[in-house]
Design an enzyme around this catalytic site. Structure first.
Site, short mmCIF file in Angstrom:
data_model
loop_
_atom_site.label_atom_id
_atom_site.label_comp_id
_atom_site.label_asym_id
_atom_site.label_seq_id
_atom_site.Cartn_x
_atom_site.Cartn_y
_atom_site.Cartn_z
N ASP A 130 0.85 -1.20 0.00
CA ASP A 130 0.00 0.00 0.00
C ASP A 130 0.88 1.25 0.00
O ASP A 130 0.38 2.37 -0.04
CB ASP A 130 -1.02 -0.01 1.15
CG ASP A 130 -0.38 -0.15 2.51
OD1 ASP A 130 0.86 -0.21 2.60
OD2 ASP A 130 -1.13 -0.20 3.51
N SER A 131 2.22 1.05 -0.02
CA SER A 131 3.14 2.16 -0.27
C SER A 131 2.90 2.74 -1.67
O SER A 131 3.42 3.82 -1.99
CB SER A 131 4.60 1.72 -0.11
OG SER A 131 4.83 0.54 -0.85
N ASP A 142 -1.08 -6.05 -0.20
CA ASP A 142 -1.54 -5.42 1.05
C ASP A 142 -3.04 -5.21 1.02
O ASP A 142 -3.58 -4.66 0.05
CB ASP A 142 -0.89 -4.03 1.19
CG ASP A 142 0.36 -4.07 2.06
OD1 ASP A 142 0.46 -4.94 2.93
OD2 ASP A 142 1.23 -3.21 1.84
N LYS A 171 -1.41 -9.44 2.66
CA LYS A 171 -0.66 -9.02 3.86
C LYS A 171 -1.55 -8.10 4.69
O LYS A 171 -2.24 -7.25 4.13
CB LYS A 171 0.64 -8.31 3.46
CG LYS A 171 1.42 -7.73 4.66
CD LYS A 171 2.86 -7.44 4.32
CE LYS A 171 3.12 -6.07 3.73
NZ LYS A 171 2.71 -4.92 4.55
N GLU A 211 -1.61 -5.69 8.48
CA GLU A 211 -0.81 -5.07 9.54
C GLU A 211 -1.47 -5.31 10.89
O GLU A 211 -2.67 -5.04 11.06
CB GLU A 211 -0.68 -3.56 9.29
CG GLU A 211 0.14 -3.25 8.05
CD GLU A 211 0.38 -1.75 7.85
OE1 GLU A 211 0.05 -0.93 8.74
OE2 GLU A 211 0.92 -1.41 6.78
N GLU A 232 9.05 -4.40 10.43
CA GLU A 232 9.53 -3.12 9.90
C GLU A 232 10.11 -2.26 11.01
O GLU A 232 9.48 -2.04 12.05
CB GLU A 232 8.36 -2.39 9.21
CG GLU A 232 8.79 -1.05 8.60
CD GLU A 232 7.79 -0.48 7.61
OE1 GLU A 232 6.79 -1.15 7.27
OE2 GLU A 232 8.02 0.67 7.18
O1 KIV Z 1 3.57 -1.14 1.63
C1 KIV Z 1 4.75 -1.52 1.65
O2 KIV Z 1 5.55 -1.23 0.75
C2 KIV Z 1 5.18 -2.33 2.78
C3 KIV Z 1 6.64 -2.58 2.92
C4 KIV Z 1 7.30 -1.37 3.43
C5 KIV Z 1 6.93 -3.77 3.75
O3 KIV Z 1 4.38 -2.74 3.56
#
Ligand code: KIV
Length: 272
Positions: A52-53, A91, A121, A123, A190
């Protein structure tokens, strides 16, 4: 020269667990679009994270919070079309799994069905254990994410190193154990002290993939735009830049502008 201990035609969640057992480090990078994913996959990356980056590097938002489930599915389906070998993990974005476990499952199913991804994924630890269980019960592989969890940035207040104090470190260790017991196939840690990350990696049988978590974990992940030097303003200690693409691309674009203005481009050979 390859340093892989075993050749894999296609990486699965089982391959990652096997890599940990064989002492082979796992390589993971983010990608959000077809062209980048094609390069990353062809270079034999083990896993691609559609993080989600994307909210930051693709859309220019300050945090990961604004990206939507539909946008994540769009990015993920582009990556899936490119990935011939790598495991594709996506994510679940903020707001699409926190309210209840049924909503979490619906979001995970949409990602798997509409993008063709291989895993999701999430969190968090004990706070989301019902959601994690429900998603796993549906046969969807889940990767956990502990330590600095960017979707909670407004609770933390800063992007500094997490779990330096005993209480938070203990909760992180408990959460890692819990995620393993629930059936997650791997966990991202992280920005936490390397010593704590090592302890966690040694205490669970599933792979621990670190970002800013030192070298004593089972694998590493970076945001591809950061490691290629496309982002300029981000300089955390854990980031190794392999290129300065920002500079290279800026030079190329300036050259193109000059060539057009000076009528150098296109020349006879570039014309029909
Ligand atoms: O969203 C992302 O890129 C991440 C990484 C920083 C692990 O969760």
């Amino acid at each position: 020269m390859s340093v892989a201990k075993k050749e894999y035609k296609r990486i699965t969640v089982k391959s990652l667990v096997e890599m940990k057992q064989n002492g082979e480090k796992i390589s993971m990078l983010t990608a959000y679009d077809y062209s980048m994913a094609k390069i990353v996959d062809a270079a034999n990356i083990d896993a691609i994270l559609v993080g989600d980056s994307a909210s930051n590097v693709m859309a220019g938002h300050e945090t990961t919070l604004p990206i939507t489930l539909d946008q994540m599915i769009y990015h993920a389906s582009s990556v899936v079309r490119a990935a011939k070998r790598a495991l594709v993990v996506v994510d679940i974005p903020f707001g699409s799994y926190q309210s209840d476990s049924k909503e979490a499952l619906r979001s995970a199913i949409r990602i798997m069905k509409e993008s063709g991804a291989h895993a999701i994924k999430v969190e968090g630890g004990s706070e989301i254990k019902e959601s994690v269980s429900r998603i796993l019960q549906a046969g969807i592989p889940v990767m956990g994410h502990l330590g600095l969890t960017p979707q909670s940035i407004y609770k933390f207040g800063t992007y500094t190193v997490r779990a330096k104090e005993e209480e938070e470190a203990q909760k992180l260790k408990d959460d890692a154990k819990l995620l393993e017991e629930l059936g997650c196939f791997a966990i991202v840690l992280e920005k936490i002290p390397a010593k704590l990350a090592k302890e966690v990696a040694e205490s669970v049988s599933i792979p621990i993939i670190g970002i800013g978590a030192g070298g004593h974990v089972d694998g590493q992940v970076l945001v591809v735009h950061d490691m290629l030097g496309m982002t300029h303003e981000f300089h955390p200690r854990f980031l190794r830049r392999y290129l300065d693409l920002y500079d290279e691309m800026s030079k190329a674009v300036s050259q193109y502008v000059n060539d057009v203005k000076s009528k150098d481009f296109p020349n006879e050979e570039e014309s029909y």
